[in-house]
Scaffold this motif. Structure first.
Motif, PDB file in Angstrom:
ATOM      1  N   PHE A 269       0.852  -1.188   0.000  1.00  0.00           N
ATOM      2  CA  PHE A 269       0.000   0.000   0.000  1.00  0.00           C
ATOM      3  C   PHE A 269       0.887   1.237   0.000  1.00  0.00           C
ATOM      4  N   ARG A 270       0.345   2.312  -0.505  1.00  0.00           N
ATOM      5  CA  ARG A 270       1.043   3.580  -0.349  1.00  0.00           C
ATOM      6  C   ARG A 270       1.073   3.938   1.135  1.00  0.00           C
ATOM      7  N   VAL A 271       2.177   4.536   1.564  1.00  0.00           N
ATOM      8  CA  VAL A 271       2.302   4.909   2.971  1.00  0.00           C
ATOM      9  C   VAL A 271       1.167   5.868   3.341  1.00  0.00           C
ATOM     10  N   GLY A 272       0.453   5.527   4.405  1.00  0.00           N
ATOM     11  CA  GLY A 272      -0.662   6.351   4.863  1.00  0.00           C
ATOM     12  C   GLY A 272      -2.003   5.952   4.310  1.00  0.00           C
ATOM     13  N   ASP A 273      -2.051   4.958   3.398  1.00  0.00           N
ATOM     14  CA  ASP A 273      -3.320   4.514   2.826  1.00  0.00           C
ATOM     15  C   ASP A 273      -4.144   3.837   3.923  1.00  0.00           C
ATOM     16  N   PRO A 274      -5.328   4.346   4.252  1.00  0.00           N
ATOM     17  CA  PRO A 274      -6.126   3.746   5.332  1.00  0.00           C
ATOM     18  C   PRO A 274      -6.565   2.316   5.022  1.00  0.00           C
ATOM     19  N   ALA A 275      -6.590   1.933   3.747  1.00  0.00           N
ATOM     20  CA  ALA A 275      -6.989   0.562   3.401  1.00  0.00           C
ATOM     21  C   ALA A 275      -6.032  -0.465   3.980  1.00  0.00           C
ATOM     22  N   SER A 281     -11.061  -5.060   5.752  1.00  0.00           N
ATOM     23  CA  SER A 281     -10.694  -4.741   4.375  1.00  0.00           C
ATOM     24  C   SER A 281      -9.526  -5.610   3.901  1.00  0.00           C
ATOM     25  N   LEU A 282      -8.561  -5.832   4.778  1.00  0.00           N
ATOM     26  CA  LEU A 282      -7.404  -6.646   4.412  1.00  0.00           C
ATOM     27  C   LEU A 282      -7.800  -8.098   4.163  1.00  0.00           C
ATOM     28  N   ILE A 283      -8.642  -8.648   5.015  1.00  0.00           N
ATOM     29  CA  ILE A 283      -9.086 -10.034   4.817  1.00  0.00           C
ATOM     30  C   ILE A 283      -9.887 -10.153   3.522  1.00  0.00           C
ATOM     31  N   GLY A 284     -10.707  -9.139   3.251  1.00  0.00           N
ATOM     32  CA  GLY A 284     -11.455  -9.139   1.999  1.00  0.00           C
ATOM     33  C   GLY A 284     -10.539  -9.108   0.799  1.00  0.00           C
ATOM     34  N   ARG A 285      -9.454  -8.327   0.890  1.00  0.00           N
ATOM     35  CA  ARG A 285      -8.531  -8.269  -0.237  1.00  0.00           C
ATOM     36  C   ARG A 285      -7.795  -9.596  -0.410  1.00  0.00           C
ATOM     37  N   VAL A 286      -7.452 -10.264   0.685  1.00  0.00           N
ATOM     38  CA  VAL A 286      -6.819 -11.580   0.570  1.00  0.00           C
ATOM     39  C   VAL A 286      -7.729 -12.525  -0.223  1.00  0.00           C
ATOM     40  N   ARG A 287      -9.016 -12.546   0.130  1.00  0.00           N
ATOM     41  CA  ARG A 287      -9.949 -13.437  -0.571  1.00  0.00           C
ATOM     42  C   ARG A 287     -10.085 -13.059  -2.044  1.00  0.00           C
ATOM     43  N   ARG A 288     -10.172 -11.750  -2.326  1.00  0.00           N
ATOM     44  CA  ARG A 288     -10.314 -11.326  -3.725  1.00  0.00           C
ATOM     45  C   ARG A 288      -9.055 -11.643  -4.527  1.00  0.00           C
ATOM     46  N   THR A 289      -7.894 -11.419  -3.936  1.00  0.00           N
ATOM     47  CA  THR A 289      -6.646 -11.684  -4.642  1.00  0.00           C
ATOM     48  C   THR A 289      -6.495 -13.166  -4.958  1.00  0.00           C
ATOM     49  N   LEU A 290      -6.850 -14.001  -4.014  1.00  0.00           N
ATOM     50  CA  LEU A 290      -6.777 -15.450  -4.241  1.00  0.00           C
ATOM     51  C   LEU A 290      -7.878 -15.937  -5.176  1.00  0.00           C
ATOM     52  N   GLY A 291      -8.961 -15.185  -5.251  1.00  0.00           N
ATOM     53  CA  GLY A 291     -10.095 -15.603  -6.074  1.00  0.00           C
ATOM     54  C   GLY A 291     -10.952 -16.650  -5.395  1.00  0.00           C
ATOM     55  N   VAL A 292     -10.914 -16.674  -4.062  1.00  0.00           N
ATOM     56  CA  VAL A 292     -11.716 -17.640  -3.292  1.00  0.00           C
ATOM     57  C   VAL A 292     -12.551 -16.824  -2.305  1.00  0.00           C
TER      58      VAL A 292
END
Length: 635
Positions: A269-275, A281-292
């Motif tokens: 992430f860019r430094v300071g990005d609240p995401a 949000s992080l767990i959601g991104r893990v699932r989306r990145t894996l496609g599961v």
């Protein structure tokens, strides 16, 4: 100093105080203990690691771990050889469209595939892989036995005062809520740069805050989706906004490969990005990145660390010496941070022991920075350039910064299509993936480094022809290089020259024909300097035989000559031919080395120049190939 009961306490006297209980600090305690040096190690936290952190342990690191008695435990917990010597790139592991779950390519890694022979040439110790959540425990248990009662957690350094004869450290025991002092001849700062550098006024120089890297450490069942042979899988899809979306690392324990129970996903992430701060949000991104999207995730921990490449302006301040992350911090690409730290320890420990045992001058410790700072700077630069090799993979698929998700998947559909453009893009991606061999087959970076300045006596010979490259390792017995791994025979068993080097003093490797003269010379040098000098004779009737007849060519010596090797296995001096007076010459050389070396310590090229350039190239997207192998220029 007042304790919790209001009484006074005399400072605890130790030869060495080690500040920091990570791999560098714990290994330093083990290295000193095996040489009979007592000390105290303090760690501001406990010794239970809650984050995976570093995991790759290269062949030189494993030589050190073999020395201190932990290698077999590490190998026992490492993955099977067929389940980790690969790095792969995918669009995802699964997903709703034909573009999901596509493999982009892979490279062999860490001594696997066709690299196996080269790695065996470099060392008798194979590459290993063990996350710090398990490595640190092994090191701590051994250190605690080696320095009983002197490896202390929950002990925080709060002040350092150094003078001409040592250091006074003020330490706070955070569990007992009391403060005490320690008087040490030397302090080894292995605290990751958290305290000692600030107390000493040492600045860390180089590019900072390039990215915020977030590690999500979790358990999940990915057996139906993950690559069985890849230890690390990079995902390149629109989720990453034009570059990689995440890197999935298998952590074991027990089953490895696709059946790992524990995983780490690293996302940038860019430094300071609240995401990067929101757990859901992080767990959601893990699932989306894996496609599961329905993946059941048992979250263990989330950690943040800045992607940076910095090196300390000084590695020594009076009686305080900085090692590991206290002296240099690396990007993760290349896995060089922990390994460089263990290299620091191997370089410094024998020198500290020699000074504390009274046969070496304190000036020998000045060679630590002269030798290790250029290596650290080169490794940081190389790691920064490694990071730039991921962008071309994304670009070959048609992804770019700021691309929308739908548009990104359409570009990947073009890459996968049976069209001339699809064929062109796939050829480009194959080339981009292959370029990452600089990151994962970097044996010359890991094992081929040499010391040009410091406790070495140059012989005027040139380094191997490919010494400047990252991947092409060539063994060399040139002074400053690691002793070649030559397989000899002793009492009917194969033994490596690597395992014949004595842990203290110096080791003379000489032919049987010159056994008497070098034995006499070693005895005289030891008597004159107090420094142990061990002789290993090679040939029929000697300590070891050379069935293949390789040693003369590998060592660069002729009948009558010898190699003089340091305890860290780097060649200190080479006499290609026998000198006229071996006893006088060896005594002179040993005295010279113990006083700080055979070449004036001076800087070569600015070690920050390559780091600054590589950092800026990475920041602006102009990263290029690795430039140099060493940062010093011989006199």
């Amino acid at each position: 100093m007042l304790d919790s009961d209001g009484g006074t306490r005399e400072p605890l006297q130790v030869p060495v105080l080690v500040v920091g209980g990570g791999p560098a600090g714990l290994t330093m305690a083990l290295e000193l203990a095996r040489r009979g040096i007592d000390g105290l190690l303090i760690e501001r936290r406990g010794f239970t690691n809650h984050y995976p952190r570093a995991h790759l342990l290269n062949v030189r690191t494993m030589e050190t771990f073999h020395d201190v008695g932990v290698a077999e435990e590490i190998y026992a917990q490492s993955p099977p050889e067929d389940q980790w010597h690969r790095v792969a790139w995918y669009t995802s592991l699964a997903g709703p469209t034909p573009q999901h779950g596509l493999k982009i390519g892979h490279v062999q890694a860490w001594g696997g595939g066709t690299d196996l022979g080269n790695y065996r040439l470099a060392s008798p110790r194979p590459f290993a892989n063990l996350p710090q959540i398990r490595l640190d425990r092994i090191l701590w248990e051994h250190a605690d036995r080696s320095w009983p009662g002197r490896v202390r957690g929950h002990s925080e350094l709060i002040a350092l005062e150094h003078d001409g004869s040592g250091v006074t450290a003020t330490i706070r025991d955070t569990q007992r809520e009391e403060t005490y002092q320690v008087r040490a001849r030397y302090v080894v700062a292995a605290d990751g740069g958290r305290t000692c550098a600030d107390l000493l006024g040492v600045e860390l120089l180089g590019p900072r805050a390039l990215l915020d890297l977030v590690n999500v450490y979790f358990s999940a069942d990915l057996a139906a989706h993950a690559d069985e042979e890849a230890l690390i899988t990079y995902f390149v899809n629109p989720e990453g906004q034009g570059s990689f979306s995440g890197a999935l690392l298998g952590l074991g324990p027990g089953p490895w490969g696709a059946r790992c129970r524990e995983w780490s996903m690293t996302m940038a992430f860019r430094v300071g990005d609240p995401a990067g701060e929101d757990e859901a949000s992080l767990i959601g991104r893990v699932r989306r990145t894996l496609g599961v999207p329905d993946l059941d995730i048992d979250l263990h921990a989330i950690s943040h660390w800045q992607f940076e490449g910095v090196v300390a302006e000084r590695f020594r301040v009076s009686s305080v010496l900085l090692v590991g992350d206290a002296a240099h911090r690396h990007p993760p690409t290349g896995g060089l941070g922990l390994n460089t730290a263990i290299g620091d320890v191997g370089n410094l420990a024998w020198k500290l022991a020699a000074v504390l045992d009274g046969y070496a001058d304190d000036s020998l410790l000045d060679t630590y920075e002269a030798e290790r700072k250029p290596i650290a700077a080169r490794n940081i630069e190389h790691s920064l350039r490694n990071a730039g090799r991921h962008g071309p993979v994304a670009a070959s698929l048609g992804l770019r910064a700021g691309i929308g998700e739908d548009e990104g998947w359409r570009e990947i559909a073009v890459w996968a299509s049976d069209t001339p453009e699809g064929e062109r893009r796939r050829a480009a991606s194959a080339q981009a993936v292959a370029a990452n061999a600089e990151d994962y087959s970097q044996l010359n970076i890991e094992a081929g480094f040499a010391y040009e300045f410091g406790a070495v006596v140059p012989d005027g010979t040139a380094p191997p022809p490919h010494h400047h490259t990252a991947t092409l390792f060539e063994p060399s017995a040139r002074p400053g290089h690691h002793i070649p791994n030559c397989r000899l025979e002793r009492r009917g068993e194969t033994v490596s020259t690597v395992d014949l080097v004595a842990p203290t003093g110096f080791t003379v490797f000489a032919p049987v024909a010159a056994e008497t003269s070098w034995n006499d010379a070693a005895d005289q040098a030891a008597a004159a300097t107090g420094c142990p000098v061990t002789v290993v004779t090679i040939g029929l009737g000697g300590d070891v035989t050379d069935p293949g007849g390789e040693w003369p060519a590998v060592s660069g010596t002729r009948p009558g000559g010898c190699l003089l090797v340091r305890p860290d296995r780097h060649v200190a001096w080479r006499a290609a031919d026998g000198p006229a007076e071996p006893d006088a010459e060896l005594t002179r050389i040993v005295r010279l080395l113990l006083a700080g070396g055979g070449r004036e310590i001076r800087p070569g090229d600015d070690p920050l120049a390559g780091i600054t350039e590589a950092g800026e190239a990475l920041r602006t997207g102009g990263a290029r190939e690795a430039r140099i192998f060493t940062s010093t220029t011989p006199a």
